[in-house]
Write an enzyme that holds these catalytic residues in place. Structure first.
Site, PDB file in Angstrom:
ATOM      1  N   HIS A 121       0.839  -1.190   0.000  1.00 35.53           N
ATOM      2  CA  HIS A 121       0.000   0.000   0.000  1.00 35.53           C
ATOM      3  C   HIS A 121       0.879   1.247   0.000  1.00 35.53           C
ATOM      4  O   HIS A 121       1.984   1.241   0.544  1.00 35.53           O
ATOM      5  CB  HIS A 121      -0.897   0.031   1.244  1.00 35.53           C
ATOM      6  CG  HIS A 121      -1.977  -0.989   1.230  1.00 35.53           C
ATOM      7  ND1 HIS A 121      -3.081  -0.889   0.403  1.00 35.53           N
ATOM      8  CD2 HIS A 121      -2.135  -2.143   1.934  1.00 35.53           C
ATOM      9  CE1 HIS A 121      -3.870  -1.928   0.603  1.00 35.53           C
ATOM     10  NE2 HIS A 121      -3.322  -2.708   1.523  1.00 35.53           N
ATOM     11  N   CYS A 138      -0.327   2.683  -4.420  1.00 35.86           N
ATOM     12  CA  CYS A 138      -1.087   3.877  -4.779  1.00 35.86           C
ATOM     13  C   CYS A 138      -0.164   5.092  -4.725  1.00 35.86           C
ATOM     14  O   CYS A 138       0.703   5.181  -3.853  1.00 35.86           O
ATOM     15  CB  CYS A 138      -2.260   4.074  -3.816  1.00 35.86           C
ATOM     16  SG  CYS A 138      -3.593   2.877  -4.011  1.00 35.86           S
TER      17      CYS A 138
END
Length: 470
Positions: free
Chosen positions: A157, A199
């Site tokens: 992430h 991301c």
């Protein structure tokens, strides 16, 4: 009579021609093939937990690619929490798969750094070959030499300017780049390639990774863009999976990430001696962005650093393709992004809980518990959004707050002018408003913009306390 200027021009054109092609290959490829250095690989899955299945699956698949390419375990270093293969929720105990065909990618993967040993301190010290600074794990470090090629692959992430490690530990962009600068200064590699899945992964290098370090970086997304999980399995009457779906027992999880499976499935089937990093970039970028126009389920793959290195052959970093590679039966060209379910990385936990709730028997404890957790997660997301909006309104006024917090700097400019300010202000916000989760970290951009606006730490603390007091 030919003037000296014409001679210079002709010489320049000939030189360009040589650079562009030598028997159909770039000069960079040609020279790289003559290099006798060792290939080193560091693979990192920066998450843990069943809902993050895909990250460890990605790393395991990457390991199999390197082994098929002839790399030795002594030159491959693996970071993975190792709580997926034997997880109680795993329908195939001891097995991890990375695509719907279900090939086991877990078998044989070295467990160099697992559990709590997967952390930023160990990652940095492993790259810098500082064995005395490593705590736990196998103790294996990247003992590369000046002629060696290094490939680093990090999947997890991310958020603007940060990537994650398990248990909410984060690595800031300037920390990562400073570590890479130190590695370069040590003179212990010839060339280094870094693939990053997260991301806003472009924000880790954009405007901050200088040229001249012999580092080429490829990221899953632009600095202001989510990346996506793929091969996600959901079996509900409302929104079922289609096309290339995971086996039916893998409900609510994504087997891979879109960028990751794109470059790895490409590496599985391409001739790595004749295919360059740039050719892979072109194919991966096309596949990863394929659904953007119609469904918004994709991202724009980016390149940073010394892009001339992209003309190096894949074999210079990943090894040569093995004819006996068990994954050669997987034809990457047959995997259309439009035929697979994709979920943005920040929503994968929601996806899992929603699927679990939808598939649980009516009236069961399982259905009730999933609903409770789903409501809690939605509430947490709503609360952090509200807190950050309130903070922006207090600092910049109701009319300008939202605009300031969400403003995105132009390409080539770093996320923040003062990284120490960003780290400090994130801590201030978390002190008053609670620890930022995977979802909440998307607001790091807003906090960076608060730093860029020149807000003092005293005012940041006071307004954070006020914004989150209710």
């Amino acid at each position: 009579m030919i003037s000296r200027y014409n001679i210079v021009g002709i010489f320049f054109l000939v030189l360009v021609s040589i650079v562009v092609t030598i028997e159909g290959r770039s000069i960079t490829q040609f020279l790289t093939q003559k290099t006798k250095g060792t290939k080193w690989v560091v693979l990192v899955a920066g998450s843990n937990g069943w809902t993050n299945y895909r990250h460890q699956a990605n790393v395991c698949h990457a390991y199999q690619i390197m082994k098929a390419g002839g790399l030795k375990d002594e030159n491959i270093i693996v970071f993975m929490y190792d709580d997926i293969a034997n997880n109680t929720e795993n329908p195939r105990p001891g097995v991890i798969i990375n695509n719907p065909h279900g090939h086991d990618v877990y078998k044989g993967v070295p467990k160099d750094y697992v559990g709590d040993d997967v952390n930023a301190n160990n990652f940095f010290n492993v790259i810098l070959a500082n064995k005395s600074g490593v705590v736990g794990g196998s103790g294996k470090v990247l003992k590369s030499g000046p002629n060696d090629h290094i490939f680093i692959y990090f999947t997890d992430h991310g958020a603007p300017g940060v990537i994650s490690m398990p248990y909410n530990e984060v690595i800031y962009a300037h920390e990562l780049v400073n570590m890479l600068k130190k590695k370069h200064a040590s003179g212990t590699y010839d060339r280094l390639v870094f693939y990053l899945e997260a991301c806003e992964s472009g924000s880790m290098f954009d405007g901050i990774l200088p040229k001249g370090l012999n580092i080429y970086a490829m990221t899953a997304s632009k600095p202001d863009e989510d990346s996506y999980g793929t091969y996600c399995g959901e079996s509900t009457p409302v929104d079922s999976c289609w096309g290339q779906c995971p086996p039916p027992e893998f409900k609510g999880v994504c087997l891979g990430d879109l960028f990751n499976v794109s470059w790895m499935e490409d590496s599985d089937v391409q001739d790595r001696k004749t295919n360059s990093l740039h050719q892979q970039y072109s194919r991966v970028a096309k596949r990863t962005a394929a659904n953007l126009t119609y469904h918004n389920y994709g991202s724009h793959v980016q390149e940073y650093g010394d892009k001339v290195m992209s003309f190096d052959p894949l074999a210079a970093y990943l090894g040569e393709t093995s004819k006996n590679h068990s994954h050669n039966s997987v034809d990457a060209k047959s995997f259309s992004t439009s035929s697979s379910r994709n979920v943005d990385q920040r929503s994968t936990e929601l996806f899992y809980l929603f699927t679990k709730h939808q598939n649980a028997p009516e009236g069961s404890d399982e259905k009730y518990e999933a609903k409770v957790k789903l409501n809690e997660l939605m509430s947490q997301r709503s609360q952090v959004d509200s807190n950050v909006k309130h903070l922006g309104d207090l600092l910049f006024g109701v009319e300008k707050g939202n605009e300031v917090l969400h403003s995105v700097r132009p390409a080539g400019k770093p996320l923040v002018d003062n990284w120490d300010c960003l780290k400090s202000y994130v801590k201030i916000f978390e002190t008053h408003c609670g620890r930022l989760t995977v979802y909440g970290r998307k607001h790091v951009r807003g906090i960076a913009n608060i730093c860029n606006a020149g807000i003092t730490s005293e005012k940041m603390a006071a307004m954070s306390a006020q914004a989150c007091s209710s």
